[in-house]
Design a protein around this motif. Structure first.
Motif: not given
Ligand code: SF4
Ligand code: SF4
Ligand code: SF4
Lengths: 373, 258
Positions: A285-290, A306-308, B145-146, B148-149, B153, B155, B158, B160-162
């Motif tokens: 997974e990718d994450s980024s700062n604000l 997991a379903l996804d 925060l993720q 909003i970020g 951007l 996208r 990230p 998950r709903s498991h």
């Protein structure tokens, strides 16, 4: 005394403690079993005093309890609640950080762990599981460099089994109760007439450490006592899995009504996969700062429940629990063999014990693989 | 592109989720650096008119006035993200949906004639299209925060709903159901809290609502076998996400049973 792979010697409790101390002074972080929160768990340990003395376990589908033993054995239980997999395949690992510097991108690989670990007390099935994961993550066409580095640096002290639990079936999977390969040292804990360990050397690294501990040569009596202990354990398997023609029996029954039946009972929680010492699936997974100028790519454990997990453009290819359970069981016990040359199951029993609704893979595989009347 | 304009709205709720935003002490400067917060009554009485690039909505719709107000929020917002069990499932106040509303009002208020509320508490998505629902009671501030970020951007967040069990195992917890016999909703609950309660040896209360493939009937069958009584199962499934399916249907099967 002189040690070499295959040689056997004996350490008393003090000698075992010296062995652990030596590994620590060689720079290893010791990871071993402790009793905490009502279960045998894996944790950083400092020495023999941290080990679960006089504690046994009871395991059955969906149930686990500790119980006191009548002796002071340190390894008198079956398998810990979670496998060693986390040591080599952490549940969450940053792979790379990417920073924006003006119009350029700076790519910085995430740093690897510093201290090598010494695994204290892996069971034979667990040592077998490490080798299964090696086949997938290290020795295949696409090695995982982080896994390989952690594995390479580790020291493995296996401990053979004397008291299997109600969900163990290593005998069916030919992985225990005695470790055959894949360890640096393998111990068998003996209680009578005095507490001692028969130590078998499995590698040059194991031989070099043992030579410095002042072990005494094993007598015929020690060797016979250790053989008796594991032979007794082999008679006490809680479960069995009939492996004969299993691949064909499972893959030939993909529409068996039992799949619907198990899908009614399964909650799809994924505990079985994460508790399994061979399941290796991960997500990236990718994450980024604000500010949007630092991005991090992270690898996390994932599960085919997991379903996804099987989501591709347009939807999941395994939208039903029937499809997900069938994928898991057939991969573990059948298609794994085709793909990696071994079974994906080592018979540790964790998926049975730690399933919150007590689904038993040996029973499900047996039911699906049975001739339909 | 200019700086994004952010609005935070409150409907029927306890304010705890909005508070998560103020609670982002270490990140507040980053947030202020990335967006202009132009409507956030909990933080400042200075309010600027719309339109807004991102509206964060807390709370459920429980009054005719709010049913109209949420339409306005949608009209003035490019993206709407709802946060918390109230906004995504109706909250604990949705327990009224399954009771006699008029009688409840009489029991609570001396002069119910002055109270103007709807008979139900409903999630925001029952009223307007929502771009993303962030679960939790309260939400996790790291996830906020993720989200909003990710919206800034453009996208996918990230998130998950498991099941919560997957977080529980990743954390290395001992399962409280298997090892202690404690009933736990983790197998059917949406991840996000990091399996907080099982980490402290309690069963999961289902704060994050049902997971994407939740099957409470299978879990409940097992808990009954373990000796958990039906009233306890009803209470377990009737908390902050009481109105969320499939929790609701399963809870109803155990209502008034013993
Ligand atoms: S499938 Fe189950 S018994 Fe087999 S190795 Fe995995 S957890 Fe152990
Ligand atoms: S088999 Fe058991 S542990 Fe595995 S997903 Fe189903 S309910 Fe969960
Ligand atoms: S404690 Fe709850 S969340 Fe954790 S594994 Fe057990 S059932 Fe799942």
């Amino acid at each position: 005394m002189q040690c070499s792979p295959g040689s056997q010697s004996v350490l008393d409790a003090g000698g075992f403690e010296r062995l652990l101390a030596l590994l620590r002074s060689d720079g290893f972080v010791l990871v071993g079993p402790i009793a905490r929160d009502g279960a045998i768990q894996l944790s950083a340990i400092t020495g023999i005093e941290d080990l679960p003395r006089g504690v046994g376990d009871e395991q059955s589908p969906g149930r686990y309890r500790l119980r006191p033993r009548e002796d002071d054995a340190l390894f008198g239980w079956a398998v810990p609640s979670q496998p060693w997999k986390k040591q080599f395949l952490p549940s969450r690992l940053d792979l790379v950080h990417i920073r924006r510097k003006g119009s350029a991108l700076e790519v910085e690989p995430a740093a690897a762990e510093a201290n090598p670990i010494a695994i204290i007390g892996a069971r034979p099935c667990e040592v077998a599981a490490m080798r299964v994961q090696d086949g997938v993550l290290r020795d295949g066409p696409h090695p995982d460099s982080d896994y390989a580095a952690r594995r390479e640096a580790a020291f493995v002290l296996a401990v053979n089994c004397g008291t299997p639990s109600g969900t163990c079936f290593c005998v069916s999977m030919d992985t225990g109760p005695r470790a055959k390969a894949g360890f640096d040292l393998a111990a068998t804990e003996l209680m009578e007439p005095n507490h001692r360990f028969l130590i078998e050397v499995g590698s040059d690294a194991g031989a070099r450490v043992l030579e410095r501990v002042a072990a005494t040569p094993a007598t015929d009596g020690d060797i016979a006592a250790a053989a008796d202990l594991v032979a007794g354990a082999a008679q006490k398997m809680g479960r069995a899995l009939d492996n004969k023609g299993l691949t064909e029996r499972l893959l030939g029954n993909l529409e068996h009504p039992r799949w619907d039946d198990v899908a009614e009972r399964c909650v799809g929680c994924g505990n079985c996969t994460l508790a399994c010492p061979t399941c290796f699936c991960t997500n990236v997974e990718d994450s980024s700062n604000l500010g949007g100028d630092v991005a991090t790519r992270t690898r996390t454990w994932d599960s085919c429940f997991a379903l996804d997990f099987a989501y591709i453009h347009g939807g999941s290819v395994r939208p039903t629990l029937r499809a997900r359970y069938r994928q898991w069981l057939t991969h573990k016990l059948a298609t794994w063999v085709e793909q990696f040359g071994t079974s994906g199951c080592v018979g540790c029993g964790r998926c049975i014990t730690w399933c919150p609704v007590g689904i038993d893979l040996t029973v499900e595989a047996g039911a699906v693989g049975e001739a339909r009347g | 592109m200019g700086r994004a304009r952010l609005a935070v709205w409150k409907f029927a709720s306890c304010d705890g989720c909005q508070l998560s935003l103020l609670d982002c002490e270490d990140e507040l400067l980053d947030i202020a650096g990335a967006v202009d917060i132009v409507h956030f009554l909990e933080a400042s009485s200075h309010v600027e008119p719309g339109p807004y690039d991102l509206s964060i909505v807390e709370g459920s719709v429980t009054t005719p006035k709010d049913a109209a107000r949420i339409q306005h929020v949608r009209e003035v917002s490019k993206a709407v993200v709802t946060i918390g069990a109230c906004a995504t499932a109706g909250g604990i106040q949705a327990l009224r949906n399954f009771a006699d509303h008029a009688e409840m009002m009489r029991a609570v208020y001396a002069n119910p004639q002055y109270i103007e509320t709807l008979a139900t508490s409903t999630p925001i998505a029952a009223h307007i299209p929502v771009d993303f629902e962030l679960r939790g009671c309260p939400i996790d501030k790291g996830q906020l925060l993720q989200v909003i970020g990710a919206f800034l951007l453009g996208r996918k967040p990230p998130i998950r709903s498991h099941s919560t069990c997957m977080e529980c195992k990743a954390r290395g917890n001992v399962c409280v159901t298997v090892a202690h016999g404690t009933p736990c909703l983790g197998p059917v609950t949406h991840a996000g809290c990091g399996a907080l309660c099982p980490t402290y040896h309690r069963g999961c209360y289902g704060c994050f609502g049902p997971s994407d493939a939740a099957r409470p009937a299978a879990l409940v069958r097992d808990l009954l076998e373990r000796g958990v009584e039906r009233p306890e199962l009803y209470r377990l499934l009737s908390n902050f996400n009481a109105a969320a399916e499939p929790f609701r249907t399963e809870a109803e099967r155990h209502d008034g049973q013993d």
